[in-house]
Enzyme design. Structure first.
Site, short mmCIF file in Angstrom:
data_model
loop_
_atom_site.label_atom_id
_atom_site.label_comp_id
_atom_site.label_asym_id
_atom_site.label_seq_id
_atom_site.Cartn_x
_atom_site.Cartn_y
_atom_site.Cartn_z
CE LYS A 37 6.60 -3.47 14.26
NZ LYS A 37 6.22 -4.81 14.42
CG ASP A 64 5.56 -5.14 18.39
OD1 ASP A 64 4.76 -5.22 19.33
OD2 ASP A 64 5.20 -5.41 17.02
CE LYS A 66 1.76 -6.75 18.22
NZ LYS A 66 2.82 -6.93 17.55
CG ASP A 69 2.18 -15.41 30.96
OD1 ASP A 69 1.60 -15.74 31.90
OD2 ASP A 69 2.82 -16.01 30.21
CB THR A 128 -5.50 -3.55 12.80
OG1 THR A 128 -4.05 -4.00 12.70
CG2 THR A 128 -5.24 -2.05 13.33
NE ARG A 220 4.11 -5.29 4.08
CZ ARG A 220 2.77 -5.76 4.33
NH1 ARG A 220 2.34 -6.74 3.52
NH2 ARG A 220 2.04 -5.24 5.03
O1 C5P Z 1 5.18 -3.73 6.17
P1 C5P Z 1 4.18 -2.73 7.06
O2 C5P Z 1 4.53 -1.31 6.69
O3 C5P Z 1 2.79 -2.97 6.78
O4 C5P Z 1 4.39 -3.17 8.76
C1 C5P Z 1 3.95 -2.49 9.69
C2 C5P Z 1 4.53 -3.28 10.65
O5 C5P Z 1 3.71 -2.78 11.98
C3 C5P Z 1 4.53 -4.80 10.63
O6 C5P Z 1 5.57 -5.07 11.63
C4 C5P Z 1 3.09 -5.20 11.60
O7 C5P Z 1 3.26 -6.33 12.22
C5 C5P Z 1 3.13 -4.02 12.54
N1 C5P Z 1 1.58 -3.63 13.01
C6 C5P Z 1 0.72 -3.60 12.19
N2 C5P Z 1 -0.55 -3.41 12.59
C7 C5P Z 1 -0.85 -3.18 13.92
C8 C5P Z 1 0.35 -3.50 14.93
C9 C5P Z 1 1.42 -3.78 14.23
O8 C5P Z 1 0.87 -3.63 10.99
N3 C5P Z 1 -2.08 -2.92 14.48
#
Ligand code: C5P
Length: 242
Positions: A37, A64, A66, A69, A128, A220
């Site tokens: 992603k 991603d 998003k 527009d 979220t 992460r």
């Molecule tokens: O590091 P982590 O596993 O928390 O990363 C989750 C990824 O998913 C990040 O790129 C974050 O921006 C994305 N994301 C999220 N919650 C959402 C939509 C996207 O954590 N509702």
């Protein structure tokens, strides 16, 4: 109980700022992971070349950005992302039915024109980071977040999108309300015992699979691990055993 006979796919979120580190992470983990992603941060720093570089390593991209527009602008953006060869991309479901319809049609038309595989277009329902109070303050909406998510998911389906991004908690509800074949992409995944970081609602790979998730977005726990391949393989193992 497993929803689908095959385990969901894992998408690694390349939440880094430079193409050197991004490509290093792809090289390190691509024996196990094929889908990455790219969000607005990395894309804004490095531009479309990062997508082409990842493709050269034999991996696919979930772009991603998003898009949100007017329909004609989103149509153009989806055409551009399709021509770039991404496997998946996001648009905001709150951009409206006409906008989502334009996005879905643009992905079909452009991929057909170029003779390439059609990318999946998935909708972002409610971020979220937004609570019920935020929704009420921003849109004057009285509904619970969950109701707004389900409403937007069903509009996304009616508009021809392939799925939505949602939390594991909402996945079962979406599948029940909108259809099991409507794809659900779930971030907020943490292997058992891992640090949640700033994620408020997290779920294990096993819980995501049991809820019916089709794609797990993991950042992460993989990109921050001292051995990203080992971390990715651990998550895949947990999914297979679920
Ligand atoms: O590091 P982590 O596993 O928390 O990363 C989750 C990824 O998913 C990040 O790129 C974050 O921006 C994305 N994301 C999220 N919650 C959402 C939509 C996207 O954590 N509702």
């Amino acid at each position: 109980m497993n929803e689908s006979p095959t385990a969901p796919r894992v998408i690694v979120a390349l939440d880094v700022e430079d193409s050197g580190r991004a490509l290093e992470l792809v090289s390190l983990t691509s024996p196990a992971i094929g889908l990455y992603k790219i969000g607005s941060r990395l894309f804004t720093y490095e531009g479309p070349s990062i997508v082409r570089e990842i493709a050269k390593l034999g991996a696919s991209v979930f772009l991603d950005l998003k898009f949100h527009d007017i329909p004609a602008t989103v149509e153009g953006s989806v055409r551009a992302a399709t021509a770039l060869g991404v496997a998946m991309m996001t648009v905001h479901a709150s951009g409206g039915v006409d906008m989502m319809r334009s996005a879905a049609e643009a992905a079909s038309e452009e991929s057909e024109r170029l003779g390439i595989e059609r990318p999946l277009v998935v909708g972002v329902t409610v971020l979220t980071s937004l609570s019920m109070e935020d929704l009420s303050r921003t849109f004057g909406s009285k509904g619970a977040v969950r109701d707004v998510v389900l409403h937007l998911a069903s509009q996304a389906r009616e508009s021809g999108l392939d799925g939505v991004v949602a939390s594991v908690e909402e996945t079962r509800l979406i599948k029940d309300a909108v259809g099991v074949d409507f794809k659900v992409v779930t971030p907020g995944i943490r292997p058992s015992g891992a640090d949640a970081g700033d994620q408020k609602r997290v779920a294990t790979p096993r819980a995501a699979r049991e809820a019916g998730s089709d794609f797990l977005v993991v950042g992460r726990p993989i990109i921050g691990a001292s051995d990203p391949l080992k971390a990715a393989e651990g998550i895949l193992r947990e999914l297979k055993e679920a």
